[in-house]
Motif scaffolding. Sequence first.
Motif, PDB file in Angstrom:
ATOM      1  N   ASP A   1      20.143  56.318 -48.166  1.00  0.00           N
ATOM      2  CA  ASP A   1      18.883  56.160 -47.449  1.00  0.00           C
ATOM      3  C   ASP A   1      19.073  55.564 -46.061  1.00  0.00           C
ATOM      4  O   ASP A   1      20.159  55.109 -45.694  1.00  0.00           O
ATOM      5  CB  ASP A   1      17.931  55.286 -48.267  1.00  0.00           C
ATOM      6  N   ILE A   2      17.986  55.547 -45.299  1.00  0.00           N
ATOM      7  CA  ILE A   2      18.035  54.988 -43.958  1.00  0.00           C
ATOM      8  C   ILE A   2      18.247  53.482 -44.004  1.00  0.00           C
ATOM      9  O   ILE A   2      18.955  52.906 -43.162  1.00  0.00           O
ATOM     10  CB  ILE A   2      16.744  55.348 -43.182  1.00  0.00           C
TER      11      ILE A   2
ATOM     12  N   SER B   1      16.674  60.819 -51.198  1.00  0.00           N
ATOM     13  CA  SER B   1      17.632  61.341 -50.235  1.00  0.00           C
ATOM     14  C   SER B   1      18.477  62.483 -50.786  1.00  0.00           C
ATOM     15  O   SER B   1      18.643  63.519 -50.143  1.00  0.00           O
ATOM     16  CB  SER B   1      18.551  60.207 -49.756  1.00  0.00           C
ATOM     17  N   ASN B   2      19.037  62.308 -51.973  1.00  0.00           N
ATOM     18  CA  ASN B   2      19.908  63.354 -52.519  1.00  0.00           C
ATOM     19  C   ASN B   2      19.164  64.673 -52.643  1.00  0.00           C
ATOM     20  O   ASN B   2      19.680  65.736 -52.272  1.00  0.00           O
ATOM     21  CB  ASN B   2      20.441  62.936 -53.892  1.00  0.00           C
TER      22      ASN B   2
ATOM     23  N   GLN C   1      11.750  56.149 -49.464  1.00  0.00           N
ATOM     24  CA  GLN C   1      11.366  57.559 -49.428  1.00  0.00           C
ATOM     25  C   GLN C   1      10.431  57.863 -48.258  1.00  0.00           C
ATOM     26  O   GLN C   1      10.473  58.964 -47.694  1.00  0.00           O
ATOM     27  CB  GLN C   1      10.712  57.965 -50.751  1.00  0.00           C
ATOM     28  N   ILE C   2       9.628  56.915 -47.875  1.00  0.00           N
ATOM     29  CA  ILE C   2       8.742  57.111 -46.728  1.00  0.00           C
ATOM     30  C   ILE C   2       9.565  57.295 -45.459  1.00  0.00           C
ATOM     31  O   ILE C   2       9.297  58.185 -44.638  1.00  0.00           O
ATOM     32  CB  ILE C   2       7.780  55.909 -46.583  1.00  0.00           C
ATOM     33  N   LEU C   3      10.604  56.473 -45.307  1.00  0.00           N
ATOM     34  CA  LEU C   3      11.486  56.595 -44.139  1.00  0.00           C
ATOM     35  C   LEU C   3      12.268  57.908 -44.165  1.00  0.00           C
ATOM     36  O   LEU C   3      12.436  58.563 -43.134  1.00  0.00           O
ATOM     37  CB  LEU C   3      12.453  55.417 -44.098  1.00  0.00           C
ATOM     38  N   ASN C   4      12.743  58.307 -45.361  1.00  0.00           N
ATOM     39  CA  ASN C   4      13.472  59.575 -45.491  1.00  0.00           C
ATOM     40  C   ASN C   4      12.598  60.745 -45.050  1.00  0.00           C
ATOM     41  O   ASN C   4      13.013  61.611 -44.273  1.00  0.00           O
ATOM     42  CB  ASN C   4      13.902  59.800 -46.940  1.00  0.00           C
TER      43      ASN C   4
ATOM     44  N   THR D   1      35.089  47.971 -47.061  1.00  0.00           N
ATOM     45  CA  THR D   1      35.969  48.337 -45.956  1.00  0.00           C
ATOM     46  C   THR D   1      35.249  49.278 -45.002  1.00  0.00           C
ATOM     47  O   THR D   1      35.307  49.118 -43.789  1.00  0.00           O
ATOM     48  CB  THR D   1      37.237  49.030 -46.504  1.00  0.00           C
ATOM     49  N   LYS D   2      34.567  50.278 -45.572  1.00  0.00           N
ATOM     50  CA  LYS D   2      33.789  51.228 -44.787  1.00  0.00           C
ATOM     51  C   LYS D   2      32.476  51.519 -45.491  1.00  0.00           C
ATOM     52  O   LYS D   2      32.382  51.457 -46.720  1.00  0.00           O
ATOM     53  CB  LYS D   2      34.560  52.543 -44.574  1.00  0.00           C
ATOM     54  N   LEU D   3      31.478  51.876 -44.687  1.00  0.00           N
ATOM     55  CA  LEU D   3      30.167  52.238 -45.212  1.00  0.00           C
ATOM     56  C   LEU D   3      29.805  53.619 -44.687  1.00  0.00           C
ATOM     57  O   LEU D   3      29.605  53.810 -43.491  1.00  0.00           O
ATOM     58  CB  LEU D   3      29.114  51.216 -44.777  1.00  0.00           C
ATOM     59  N   PHE D   4      29.744  54.597 -45.584  1.00  0.00           N
ATOM     60  CA  PHE D   4      29.366  55.953 -45.211  1.00  0.00           C
ATOM     61  C   PHE D   4      27.848  56.087 -45.293  1.00  0.00           C
ATOM     62  O   PHE D   4      27.230  55.600 -46.240  1.00  0.00           O
ATOM     63  CB  PHE D   4      30.010  56.971 -46.163  1.00  0.00           C
ATOM     64  N   VAL D   5      27.255  56.748 -44.312  1.00  0.00           N
ATOM     65  CA  VAL D   5      25.798  56.896 -44.297  1.00  0.00           C
ATOM     66  C   VAL D   5      25.405  58.365 -44.229  1.00  0.00           C
ATOM     67  O   VAL D   5      26.105  59.195 -43.647  1.00  0.00           O
ATOM     68  CB  VAL D   5      25.151  56.117 -43.123  1.00  0.00           C
ATOM     69  N   THR D   6      24.258  58.673 -44.847  1.00  0.00           N
ATOM     70  CA  THR D   6      23.725  60.028 -44.873  1.00  0.00           C
ATOM     71  C   THR D   6      22.916  60.322 -43.619  1.00  0.00           C
ATOM     72  O   THR D   6      23.000  61.409 -43.047  1.00  0.00           O
ATOM     73  CB  THR D   6      22.843  60.216 -46.118  1.00  0.00           C
ATOM     74  N   PHE D   7      22.090  59.372 -43.204  1.00  0.00           N
ATOM     75  CA  PHE D   7      21.238  59.517 -42.019  1.00  0.00           C
ATOM     76  C   PHE D   7      21.920  58.869 -40.810  1.00  0.00           C
ATOM     77  O   PHE D   7      22.379  57.730 -40.897  1.00  0.00           O
ATOM     78  CB  PHE D   7      19.889  58.832 -42.231  1.00  0.00           C
TER      79      PHE D   7
END
Length: 351
Positions: A122-123, A261-262, A288-291, A137-143
């Motif tokens: 999510d955002i 998101s998915n 979900q509103i932000l998505n 170590t790392k953070l992967f993001v969708t948005f």
Amino acid sequence: MAKKIVFTGGGSAGHVTPNLALIDELKDCNVAYIGSKNGIEKNLVTAHGIEYHSISSGKLRRYFDMKNFGDPFKVLAGVMQAYWLLKKIKPDVIFSKGGFVSVPVVIGGWLNRIPVYIHESDITPGLANKIAIRFATKLFVTFEEAGKQLPKEKVVYTGAPIRDVLLKGDRKKGLDFLGFSGSKPVLLVMGGSLGAKKINDVVRASITDLLKKYQIVHLCGKGFVDAKLAETPGYRQFEFIDKELPDVMAASTLIVSRAGSNAIFEFLALKKPMVLIPLPLHQSRGDQILNADSFKKKGLCEVLDNDTLTPGALLRTLDRVYAERYDYRERMVKAQGATHGIKNILTELNK
């Protein structure tokens, strides 16, 4: 020697299916999964024949509950269990998709000095990932916009990990499964793994008008099948669909859905015009509103408010999206980079 990767994540299907999508692509790696003893993740993961380990898991609540006093001890026990389990497995890396059970695993990995990669759908991060980020170590993001409020030195924009099986659906098989002729556009309605009562009620209140224009497949959630509508021509309802879902989605013309998101990135990958009805604030943290708002701004969907949703509003919006479906698909083609998550994440994991 083959790389060892431990996956974690659970509590809902949305925290598990992206992990399974990645695992399916890891042909040359040794994979194990750490989850809770009784969560949904156990059945989903073991059904794939993946090595599974259970740990203690407490729920992290944003509201008052007497269980809040005991759950920190469950989390602490889970951290110790994960620590010793990871010391035994000796993975090269840990990949977490979030959910309450992931927190002890992430902390246990950090204590063992094992690189920990987290994926946030999510955002804004959920509570579990908010805690876990400091140990990652790392953070992967969708948005892309998610990175604006997270530690810049850790953020990597990857997009969404889309299940490959969803991209291989067969329209004819889907129509045959549903018993639809395909003479009308097919409307797929889904409210998440648990269903959505408000969406169910409004769709059924609109059923006569909707069936004049669409054939409808309705995934209404466990316990929400309406026996009175069971024999309605052009209307098929299911609590959920599993192996036939890729074919059903291939057969669908439009989709009405919540805004997890998915799910919405899967619709994007399939280039399916969508009407999103996100969970309202009084039922969620507002993710979900932000998505939905992000997709709306990019011209990828239309959005309706759950609390003011009416049959008339749903009908008008569906008709407008259907009339402009080719415009939506054109914009979706241009946004396909956001659906290359599996490739991007695997690149990072293999570095």
